[in-house]
Design an enzyme around this catalytic site. Structure first.
Site, PDB file in Angstrom:
ATOM      1  N   LYS A   1       0.858  -1.190   0.000  1.00 47.37           N
ATOM      2  CA  LYS A   1       0.000   0.000   0.000  1.00 47.37           C
ATOM      3  C   LYS A   1       0.888   1.231   0.000  1.00 47.37           C
ATOM      4  O   LYS A   1       1.703   1.423   0.898  1.00 47.37           O
ATOM      5  CB  LYS A   1      -0.909   0.008   1.232  1.00 47.37           C
ATOM      6  CG  LYS A   1      -1.734   1.285   1.389  1.00 47.37           C
ATOM      7  CD  LYS A   1      -2.499   1.306   2.701  1.00 47.37           C
ATOM      8  CE  LYS A   1      -3.166   2.655   2.937  1.00 47.37           C
ATOM      9  NZ  LYS A   1      -3.851   2.730   4.254  1.00 47.37           N
TER      10      LYS A   1
ATOM     11  N   ASP B   1       1.518   6.570   5.481  1.00 46.37           N
ATOM     12  CA  ASP B   1       0.535   5.596   5.010  1.00 46.37           C
ATOM     13  C   ASP B   1       1.030   4.840   3.784  1.00 46.37           C
ATOM     14  O   ASP B   1       0.317   4.004   3.240  1.00 46.37           O
ATOM     15  CB  ASP B   1      -0.798   6.296   4.711  1.00 46.37           C
ATOM     16  CG  ASP B   1      -1.993   5.392   4.945  1.00 46.37           C
ATOM     17  OD1 ASP B   1      -1.849   4.389   5.656  1.00 46.37           O
ATOM     18  OD2 ASP B   1      -3.079   5.695   4.415  1.00 46.37           O
TER      19      ASP B   1
ATOM     20  N   GLU C   1      -9.528   3.509   2.131  1.00 49.69           N
ATOM     21  CA  GLU C   1      -9.032   3.555   0.755  1.00 49.69           C
ATOM     22  C   GLU C   1      -7.914   2.572   0.477  1.00 49.69           C
ATOM     23  O   GLU C   1      -7.699   2.179  -0.669  1.00 49.69           O
ATOM     24  CB  GLU C   1      -8.570   4.976   0.413  1.00 49.69           C
ATOM     25  CG  GLU C   1      -7.138   5.327   0.794  1.00 49.69           C
ATOM     26  CD  GLU C   1      -6.849   5.231   2.292  1.00 49.69           C
ATOM     27  OE1 GLU C   1      -5.690   4.969   2.657  1.00 49.69           O
ATOM     28  OE2 GLU C   1      -7.771   5.427   3.102  1.00 49.69           O
TER      29      GLU C   1
ATOM     30  N   ASP D   1     -12.259   6.899   3.702  1.00 52.48           N
ATOM     31  CA  ASP D   1     -11.027   6.717   4.477  1.00 52.48           C
ATOM     32  C   ASP D   1     -10.638   5.245   4.556  1.00 52.48           C
ATOM     33  O   ASP D   1      -9.593   4.914   5.108  1.00 52.48           O
ATOM     34  CB  ASP D   1     -11.197   7.305   5.882  1.00 52.48           C
ATOM     35  CG  ASP D   1      -9.878   7.490   6.602  1.00 52.48           C
ATOM     36  OD1 ASP D   1      -8.841   7.605   5.909  1.00 52.48           O
ATOM     37  OD2 ASP D   1      -9.868   7.515   7.846  1.00 52.48           O
TER      38      ASP D   1
ATOM     39  N   LYS E   1     -10.294  12.875   7.915  1.00 50.82           N
ATOM     40  CA  LYS E   1      -9.772  12.504   9.232  1.00 50.82           C
ATOM     41  C   LYS E   1      -9.816  13.716  10.165  1.00 50.82           C
ATOM     42  O   LYS E   1      -9.681  14.851   9.720  1.00 50.82           O
ATOM     43  CB  LYS E   1      -8.322  12.023   9.120  1.00 50.82           C
ATOM     44  CG  LYS E   1      -8.127  10.702   8.415  1.00 50.82           C
ATOM     45  CD  LYS E   1      -6.651  10.352   8.373  1.00 50.82           C
ATOM     46  CE  LYS E   1      -6.399   9.050   7.630  1.00 50.82           C
ATOM     47  NZ  LYS E   1      -6.929   7.886   8.344  1.00 50.82           N
TER      48      LYS E   1
ATOM     49  N   ASP F   1      -2.708  10.426   3.363  1.00 52.85           N
ATOM     50  CA  ASP F   1      -4.111  10.033   3.501  1.00 52.85           C
ATOM     51  C   ASP F   1      -4.867  11.045   4.351  1.00 52.85           C
ATOM     52  O   ASP F   1      -4.781  11.037   5.574  1.00 52.85           O
ATOM     53  CB  ASP F   1      -4.212   8.640   4.134  1.00 52.85           C
ATOM     54  CG  ASP F   1      -5.659   8.195   4.278  1.00 52.85           C
ATOM     55  OD1 ASP F   1      -6.527   8.768   3.581  1.00 52.85           O
ATOM     56  OD2 ASP F   1      -5.914   7.281   5.070  1.00 52.85           O
TER      57      ASP F   1
ATOM     58  N   ARG G   1      -7.584  -0.577   1.104  1.00 54.31           N
ATOM     59  CA  ARG G   1      -8.054  -1.850   0.536  1.00 54.31           C
ATOM     60  C   ARG G   1      -8.455  -1.693  -0.929  1.00 54.31           C
ATOM     61  O   ARG G   1      -8.440  -2.659  -1.687  1.00 54.31           O
ATOM     62  CB  ARG G   1      -9.219  -2.379   1.371  1.00 54.31           C
ATOM     63  CG  ARG G   1     -10.481  -1.561   1.354  1.00 54.31           C
ATOM     64  CD  ARG G   1     -11.369  -1.788   2.563  1.00 54.31           C
ATOM     65  NE  ARG G   1     -10.747  -1.267   3.774  1.00 54.31           N
ATOM     66  CZ  ARG G   1     -11.281  -1.379   4.995  1.00 54.31           C
ATOM     67  NH1 ARG G   1     -12.440  -1.984   5.151  1.00 54.31           N
ATOM     68  NH2 ARG G   1     -10.667  -0.882   6.048  1.00 54.31           N
TER      69      ARG G   1
END
Length: 482
Positions: free
Chosen positions: A249, A273, A334, A332, A261, A254, A336
């Site tokens: 990933k 992230d 995201e 959020d 967030k 993010d 996956r």
């Protein structure tokens, strides 16, 4: 500044610091010039990771380094002892120690562990600071080893210098501010590193990803002015013993997208992230040097996740590379979505196994805390290989159940699934989502949201990004069996 680790037969005269191993029981090395009762009087009883600095008047500083009970000594203990020594050495530039020559751990494992401990503890990220006084000044560490163990320690130390250096590379990438490491910049860095490491590299832009049907990558990137990049790296030895796929990933920053967030400390860490992609990239740079026998293909799924007028909306439906669809209930969630495309592409090459690594869920942090990663997957023998690799390099994992009875929590009325499953079991429902993209391929999912960073120096961990997963993946690739 890289730290040079060398193997020597006797302590060099240039050593400014000498690290002396001391067990919790048994004789105290004469080199310290103190009895055990005197050491205890100074607050040092030889516990694992303990140090006592004894400044030299006309010679080198001595540092007593605790190893605990001899019967309980492990390579992981040596790694942390070496890290403790480096921190105790302060601003000195040359250190020597016989840590790798103690009995109880085989020579090769000892050499690797001590070299890793040295490099990982010496690591400091200075970044954009104008005051660089906090940078590490350590230049060289001499491992004093007798003839009996010299060859083994040398092999291990050479390997540890490579694996420790890779983890430091992953830390550098994850610590870099987001404006200084976009998806395009990471792709450029990957191209340069691949050339030096003997890898084949391909970079895919937004138009190519769209043409390939990578709706997850395109969807997450919709709100950003920075275009996405997918990087495919390939290591192909002659007569490979197996084929492993790694998917990282790489969400470069993010914000949460429309599901913004909160502005808190964790939000400020969202430059990290992309730690999964950093670990995968760093892993790939070592494989040729370590003569890995398995073929390894890596996918770095790189984009940021931003809110804007063009951003992905709740209720939107994305179509992924393998044709499956997902309704978005939280932008959020995201990670996956980009992993789904990477996993789909990975299984198309029919590998023997596939691993994804991601800072994926706060649920996993809540369950396992900041030092343990979550492990889920579909094939227990392969999961056992992953757990064993983590145990050998002190990157701890805890296996969570891939509970199929929770699959209904991500059912959708308008798509094959939705991208979140409610307030409970979030690490499990995220893994269930990912499992839709791996088919029958043995698969392991590493949720590293907890150990992606450390608030303070602790053992081999240094404050900031940890590079967690890098040494684990190197160990897994090196020992992988079909």
């Amino acid at each position: 500044m890289p730290v040079h680790v060398e193997i020597v037969k006797s302590t060099p005269r240039t050593s400014e610091v000498i690290g002396v191993p001391v067990f919790a029981t048994g004789p105290v090395p004469r080199q310290l010039g103190m009895s055990r009762s005197v050491l205890i009087g100074h607050g040092f009883d030889g516990k694992a990771g303990q140090t006592l600095v004894l400044p030299g008047v006309a010679g080198p500083t001595l540092v007593a380094v605790g190893l605990g009970e001899a019967s309980a000594l492990t390579a992981n203990g040596l790694r942390n002892a070496a890290a403790a020594l480096v921190r105790a050495a302060g601003k000195h530039t040359t250190v020597s120690t016989s840590l790798a020559d103690v009995e109880g751990v085989d020579a090769k494992s000892a050499g690797q562990a001590v070299a890793e401990g040295v490099l990982l503890a010496a690591y400091r990220y200075i970044g954009l600071k104008t005051d660089t006084t906090g940078a590490s000044t350590l230049a060289s560490v001499s491992l004093v080893v007798g003839d009996k163990r010299s060859a083994g320690v040398r092999l291990g130390a050479d390997r540890g210098s490579i694996t420790g250096g890779a983890a430091c590379l992953a830390r550098d990438l994850a610590n870099t501010p987001p404006a200084h490491l976009t998806a395009r910049m990471l792709a450029e860095r990957a191209v340069a590193l691949a050339a030096a490491a003997g890898l084949t590299v391909e970079v895919f832009n937004s138009d190519q990803l769209a043409a390939m049907g990578c709706g997850g990558m395109i969807g997450v990137n919709k709100g950003s002015t920075e275009p996405p990049r997918m990087v495919r790296l390939s290591y192909a030895p002659r007569h490979p013993s197996g084929h492993l796929v790694l998917v990282g990933k790489g969400v470069m920053y993010d914000s949460g997208g429309i599901s913004l967030k909160p502005s808190d400390g964790m939000h400020a860490k969202m430059k990290m992230d992309m730690s999964g992609a950093a670990a995968v990239l760093a892993t790939m740079t070592t494989l040729k040097a370590l003569k890995c026998k398995s073929a390894v293909t890596a996918y770095l799924m790189c984009t940021d996740n931003m809110p804007s007028g063009s951003a992905l909306k709740l209720g939107d439906v994305l179509t992924f590379r393998n044709g499956k669809t997902a309704e978005i209930h939280n932008t959020d969630a995201e990670g996956r979505l980009v992993l789904a495309d990477g996993l789909s592409l990975g299984v198309e090459s029919k590998p023997d196994a596939i691993v994804d690594i991601a800072t994926l869920t706060g649920a996993c942090v809540a369950a396992l805390g900041p030092k343990i990663a979550g492990l889920l997957g579909t094939d227990q023998p392969f999961l056992d290989q992953v757990k064993a690799a983590g145990a050998r390099c002190d990157e701890p994992l805890w296996q969570l159940p891939l509970a199929r009875e929770y699959r209904k929590l991500i059912d959708s009325q308008v798509a094959d699934m939705k991208n979140v499953g409610g307030p409970y079991g979030g690490a499990i429902t995220a893994a269930l989502f990912l499992s839709e993209f791996v088919g029958d391929t043995p698969w392991a999912h590493l949720d590293i949201a907890g150990p992606m960073d450390a608030d303070a120096d602790d053992g081999w961990l240094s404050r900031g990004a940890t590079g967690y997963g890098t040494r684990l993946l190197i160990e897994l690739a090196s020992s992988f069996a079909r």
